[in-house]
Design a protein around this motif. Sequence first.
Motif, PDB file in Angstrom:
ATOM      1  N   GLN A 129       0.806  -1.221   0.000  1.00  0.00           N
ATOM      2  CA  GLN A 129       0.000   0.000   0.000  1.00  0.00           C
ATOM      3  C   GLN A 129       0.840   1.273   0.000  1.00  0.00           C
ATOM      4  O   GLN A 129       0.330   2.362  -0.277  1.00  0.00           O
ATOM      5  N   HIS A 130       2.130   1.152   0.282  1.00  0.00           N
ATOM      6  CA  HIS A 130       3.021   2.317   0.270  1.00  0.00           C
ATOM      7  C   HIS A 130       3.712   2.485  -1.080  1.00  0.00           C
ATOM      8  O   HIS A 130       4.567   3.365  -1.227  1.00  0.00           O
ATOM      9  N   GLY A 131       3.363   1.629  -2.044  1.00  0.00           N
ATOM     10  CA  GLY A 131       3.988   1.680  -3.353  1.00  0.00           C
ATOM     11  C   GLY A 131       5.361   1.028  -3.389  1.00  0.00           C
ATOM     12  O   GLY A 131       6.104   1.186  -4.355  1.00  0.00           O
ATOM     13  N   GLU A 132       5.704   0.306  -2.328  1.00  0.00           N
ATOM     14  CA  GLU A 132       7.000  -0.362  -2.258  1.00  0.00           C
ATOM     15  C   GLU A 132       6.904  -1.741  -2.916  1.00  0.00           C
ATOM     16  O   GLU A 132       5.972  -2.497  -2.614  1.00  0.00           O
ATOM     17  N   PRO A 133       7.842  -2.083  -3.789  1.00  0.00           N
ATOM     18  CA  PRO A 133       7.821  -3.424  -4.374  1.00  0.00           C
ATOM     19  C   PRO A 133       8.147  -4.471  -3.306  1.00  0.00           C
ATOM     20  O   PRO A 133       9.106  -4.308  -2.553  1.00  0.00           O
ATOM     21  N   VAL A 134       7.310  -5.497  -3.233  1.00  0.00           N
ATOM     22  CA  VAL A 134       7.535  -6.574  -2.261  1.00  0.00           C
ATOM     23  C   VAL A 134       7.954  -7.878  -2.937  1.00  0.00           C
ATOM     24  O   VAL A 134       8.548  -8.747  -2.313  1.00  0.00           O
ATOM     25  N   MET A 135       7.642  -8.021  -4.240  1.00  0.00           N
ATOM     26  CA  MET A 135       8.012  -9.221  -4.980  1.00  0.00           C
ATOM     27  C   MET A 135       8.130  -8.880  -6.460  1.00  0.00           C
ATOM     28  O   MET A 135       7.395  -8.031  -6.959  1.00  0.00           O
ATOM     29  N   ARG A 136       9.045  -9.587  -7.151  1.00  0.00           N
ATOM     30  CA  ARG A 136       9.201  -9.372  -8.587  1.00  0.00           C
ATOM     31  C   ARG A 136       9.620 -10.690  -9.225  1.00  0.00           C
ATOM     32  O   ARG A 136      10.418 -11.425  -8.661  1.00  0.00           O
ATOM     33  N   PHE A 137       9.060 -10.955 -10.402  1.00  0.00           N
ATOM     34  CA  PHE A 137       9.499 -12.122 -11.164  1.00  0.00           C
ATOM     35  C   PHE A 137       9.294 -11.874 -12.649  1.00  0.00           C
ATOM     36  O   PHE A 137       8.497 -11.032 -13.051  1.00  0.00           O
ATOM     37  N   SER A 138      10.032 -12.612 -13.446  1.00  0.00           N
ATOM     38  CA  SER A 138       9.852 -12.600 -14.899  1.00  0.00           C
ATOM     39  C   SER A 138       9.139 -13.887 -15.274  1.00  0.00           C
ATOM     40  O   SER A 138       9.397 -14.939 -14.690  1.00  0.00           O
ATOM     41  N   GLY A 139       8.265 -13.798 -16.254  1.00  0.00           N
ATOM     42  CA  GLY A 139       7.511 -14.972 -16.692  1.00  0.00           C
ATOM     43  C   GLY A 139       7.527 -15.123 -18.195  1.00  0.00           C
ATOM     44  O   GLY A 139       7.721 -14.152 -18.929  1.00  0.00           O
ATOM     45  N   LYS A 140       7.342 -16.345 -18.634  1.00  0.00           N
ATOM     46  CA  LYS A 140       7.220 -16.677 -20.056  1.00  0.00           C
ATOM     47  C   LYS A 140       5.768 -17.083 -20.291  1.00  0.00           C
ATOM     48  O   LYS A 140       5.320 -18.125 -19.817  1.00  0.00           O
ATOM     49  N   ILE A 141       5.027 -16.256 -21.013  1.00  0.00           N
ATOM     50  CA  ILE A 141       3.601 -16.440 -21.221  1.00  0.00           C
ATOM     51  C   ILE A 141       3.343 -16.884 -22.659  1.00  0.00           C
ATOM     52  O   ILE A 141       3.793 -16.228 -23.595  1.00  0.00           O
ATOM     53  N   LEU A 142       2.610 -17.966 -22.823  1.00  0.00           N
ATOM     54  CA  LEU A 142       2.210 -18.434 -24.145  1.00  0.00           C
ATOM     55  C   LEU A 142       0.891 -17.763 -24.511  1.00  0.00           C
ATOM     56  O   LEU A 142      -0.017 -17.689 -23.687  1.00  0.00           O
ATOM     57  N   MET A 143       0.801 -17.280 -25.760  1.00  0.00           N
ATOM     58  CA  MET A 143      -0.403 -16.570 -26.176  1.00  0.00           C
ATOM     59  C   MET A 143      -0.744 -16.925 -27.627  1.00  0.00           C
ATOM     60  O   MET A 143       0.139 -16.956 -28.475  1.00  0.00           O
ATOM     61  N   ARG A 144      -2.042 -17.171 -27.853  1.00  0.00           N
ATOM     62  CA  ARG A 144      -2.502 -17.459 -29.210  1.00  0.00           C
ATOM     63  C   ARG A 144      -2.429 -16.211 -30.076  1.00  0.00           C
ATOM     64  O   ARG A 144      -2.653 -15.095 -29.615  1.00  0.00           O
ATOM     65  N   LYS A 145      -2.171 -16.455 -31.367  1.00  0.00           N
ATOM     66  CA  LYS A 145      -2.254 -15.392 -32.358  1.00  0.00           C
ATOM     67  C   LYS A 145      -3.706 -15.245 -32.787  1.00  0.00           C
ATOM     68  O   LYS A 145      -4.527 -16.149 -32.603  1.00  0.00           O
TER      69      LYS A 145
END
Length: 149
Positions: A129-145
């Motif tokens: 709620q203070h705008g502080e980042p608490v977690m971060r990750f990168s993801g690989k998302i599959l998406m239909r064309k």
Amino acid sequence: MIYYEDVEIGQKRSFGSYEVTREEVLDFARKYDPQPFHLSDEAAAKTHFGRLAASGWHTCAMTMSMLVKHLQANPEASQGAAGIEELRWLKPVFPGDTLRGESEVLEKRELASKPGMGMLTTQTTTFNQHGEPVMRFSGKILMRKRPLD
């Protein structure tokens, strides 16, 4: 419906609002991460947390809950994720915190092995709620064309 072609590198989306409750922190910890600082005020007070803290895995689950609710309201042609990378818990999450998420598209590429699909690399950050980042990750998302019809 948002398809692979509709997504641009650098595109950001904000999602969710999740109120972290003491009861949920304790319940999750009992079931999935029963470390003392997730289960007891007294044990947590003796650690760098200083007070009862949510499990990082619970923070992941709360983030996923917010993201899925966002996707239900804003449908995408997502086909799930191929994995996550670089997961970091940046700050503890405490009962009483209110979380929100933000995701940014870092890369996109067509999949030669899966015609009709592409892969997005995203970075998702969860904030308190203070705008502080608490977690971060990168993801690989599959998406239909987009269908050709």
